[in-house]
Design a protein around this motif. Structure first.
Motif, PDB file in Angstrom:
ATOM      1  N   TRP A  32       0.879  -1.171   0.000  1.00 38.25           N
ATOM      2  CA  TRP A  32       0.000   0.000   0.000  1.00 38.25           C
ATOM      3  C   TRP A  32       0.916   1.221   0.000  1.00 38.25           C
ATOM      4  O   TRP A  32       1.628   1.477   0.964  1.00 38.25           O
ATOM      5  N   VAL A  33       0.907   1.956  -1.116  1.00 40.95           N
ATOM      6  CA  VAL A  33       1.923   2.989  -1.335  1.00 40.95           C
ATOM      7  C   VAL A  33       1.248   4.319  -1.683  1.00 40.95           C
ATOM      8  O   VAL A  33       1.004   4.606  -2.868  1.00 40.95           O
ATOM      9  N   PRO A  34       0.932   5.149  -0.693  1.00 39.17           N
ATOM     10  CA  PRO A  34       0.459   6.505  -0.993  1.00 39.17           C
ATOM     11  C   PRO A  34       1.499   7.274  -1.796  1.00 39.17           C
ATOM     12  O   PRO A  34       2.683   6.924  -1.814  1.00 39.17           O
ATOM     13  N   SER A  35       1.065   8.348  -2.455  1.00 38.74           N
ATOM     14  CA  SER A  35       1.924   9.039  -3.417  1.00 38.74           C
ATOM     15  C   SER A  35       3.244   9.508  -2.810  1.00 38.74           C
ATOM     16  O   SER A  35       4.287   9.474  -3.472  1.00 38.74           O
ATOM     17  N   PRO A  85      -7.736   8.674  -3.584  1.00 42.20           N
ATOM     18  CA  PRO A  85      -9.183   8.788  -3.329  1.00 42.20           C
ATOM     19  C   PRO A  85      -9.786  10.105  -3.773  1.00 42.20           C
ATOM     20  O   PRO A  85     -11.020  10.176  -3.956  1.00 42.20           O
ATOM     21  N   ASN A  86      -8.981  11.138  -3.975  1.00 41.63           N
ATOM     22  CA  ASN A  86      -9.518  12.451  -4.333  1.00 41.63           C
ATOM     23  C   ASN A  86      -9.507  12.715  -5.830  1.00 41.63           C
ATOM     24  O   ASN A  86      -9.853  13.814  -6.268  1.00 41.63           O
ATOM     25  N   ARG A  88      -8.300   5.091  -8.130  1.00 42.06           N
ATOM     26  CA  ARG A  88      -8.739   6.480  -8.189  1.00 42.06           C
ATOM     27  C   ARG A  88     -10.189   6.599  -7.736  1.00 42.06           C
ATOM     28  O   ARG A  88     -11.035   5.758  -8.059  1.00 42.06           O
ATOM     29  N   GLY A  89     -10.450   7.656  -6.947  1.00 42.55           N
ATOM     30  CA  GLY A  89     -11.801   7.887  -6.473  1.00 42.55           C
ATOM     31  C   GLY A  89     -12.258   6.824  -5.499  1.00 42.55           C
ATOM     32  O   GLY A  89     -11.501   6.363  -4.639  1.00 42.55           O
ATOM     33  N   PRO A 132     -12.495  10.830 -12.585  1.00 42.22           N
ATOM     34  CA  PRO A 132     -13.594   9.963 -12.152  1.00 42.22           C
ATOM     35  C   PRO A 132     -13.083   8.696 -11.485  1.00 42.22           C
ATOM     36  O   PRO A 132     -11.888   8.406 -11.507  1.00 42.22           O
ATOM     37  N   ASP A 133     -14.011   7.934 -10.897  1.00 42.84           N
ATOM     38  CA  ASP A 133     -13.665   6.658 -10.284  1.00 42.84           C
ATOM     39  C   ASP A 133     -13.195   5.691 -11.367  1.00 42.84           C
ATOM     40  O   ASP A 133     -13.913   5.446 -12.343  1.00 42.84           O
ATOM     41  N   ARG A 134     -11.988   5.153 -11.177  1.00 40.41           N
ATOM     42  CA  ARG A 134     -11.514   4.171 -12.151  1.00 40.41           C
ATOM     43  C   ARG A 134     -10.256   3.500 -11.616  1.00 40.41           C
ATOM     44  O   ARG A 134      -9.670   3.929 -10.618  1.00 40.41           O
TER      45      ARG A 134
END
Length: 280
Positions: free
Chosen positions: A38-41, A69-70, A102-103, A73-75
């Motif tokens: 799990w690698v946040p930016s 998450p921000n 994303r999203g 569109p969701d994809r």
């Protein structure tokens, strides 16, 4: 070369992985586990450096999850690549999958990674930064892994975060790279037995998490507390007990890649580490 997939599906990622495995039957793919991360930016560059340093030591299917998450569109976007290494007599290849959630897709990571895990092989989860204890993402992913690997040096608030981590000990096997880095110093402290039984003060120069883990370890072993004097430092460089400098055992300094590779060879709970955390 990485194969980019935009607005894709898990089924398409699986198909690309199958294509890689079937492309050349002469290549030997010897995955021994699934490595999720799990690698946040803010942790992407650090995670890449560790992967580059690991090379062929622990061939695995690596799935890097990048939550965004921000972003709308969701994809799901992804890349699917093959990493190959020359070894004596043959070439070993393993898969590397990067997935950008994303999203709203960032809230349901298990539905993405579980179908991509290699059946009947152990699953390891490396969580970069402080885990989002109690979140939907955390609960899903620890339910889909055999071992959680963290590095509490990356956490902004210790020892408070250790309380939340300890709640997971009976649900998933936990490794902490900060604990692994204290091994050479714990060996040196053990050499002070039996006089360390009467010690009153522990001085540590280094990251706060590692200083606290040393204190927790001594508290759990000696069954009493020592006053901790902590001086911040980028690495653990000095330990003293009642003014006596502790000699670090030689030959136990490992890189971040070495530490992670070593954790992939461990499957059982570390009760001594758990006791040290609970003592905090």
């Amino acid at each position: 070369m990485a194969s980019p997939l935009r607005d894709t599906s898990v089924a398409e990622i699986e198909r690309r992985l199958d294509d890689l495995r079937n492309r050349d039957g002469t290549l030997q793919r010897t995955s021994v586990l699934t490595h999720m991360a799990w690698v946040p930016s803010e942790w992407e560059r650090a995670a890449d450096r560790v992967l580059e340093g690991m090379g062929p030591r622990v061939p695995s299917r690596t799935i890097l999850l990048h939550p965004e998450p921000n972003v709308r569109p969701d994809r799901i976007d992804a890349t699917v690549a093959q990493e190959c290494y020359a070894t004596p007599g043959h070439e070993v290849c393993a898969e590397l999958v990067r997935i950008w959630l994303r999203g709203s897709t960032a809230r349901a990571p298990a539905s993405v990674v579980v179908p991509l895990q290699i059946a009947d092989l152990p699953v390891f989860l490396r969580w970069r930064g402080r885990p989002a204890f109690g979140s939907q993402q955390y609960e899903q992913l620890i339910g889909a892994t055999d071992r959680l690997i963290v590095d509490s040096v990356e956490w902004p608030r210790v020892p408070d975060a250790y309380v939340r981590l300890a709640d997971s000990f009976d649900r998933v096997v936990v490794s902490d790279l900060a604990w692994a880095r204290t091994l050479a110093w714990r060996a040196g402290l053990a050499e002070l037995w039996p006089r360390i039984r009467r010690a009153a003060r522990l001085r540590v120069v280094g990251p706060r998490a590692e200083a606290l883990l040393l204190r927790g370890w001594l508290r759990s072993r000696l069954r009493r507390d020592l006053r901790l004097v902590h001086e911040p430092g980028r690495r653990l460089s000095r330990v003293e007990v009642d003014g006596e400098r502790v000699a670090r055992m030689r030959g136990l300094v490992l890189s971040a890649s070495d530490l992670l590779s070593a954790e992939f060879e461990t499957f059982t709970r570390d009760r001594v580490y758990e006791a040290a955390v609970r003592a905090l």
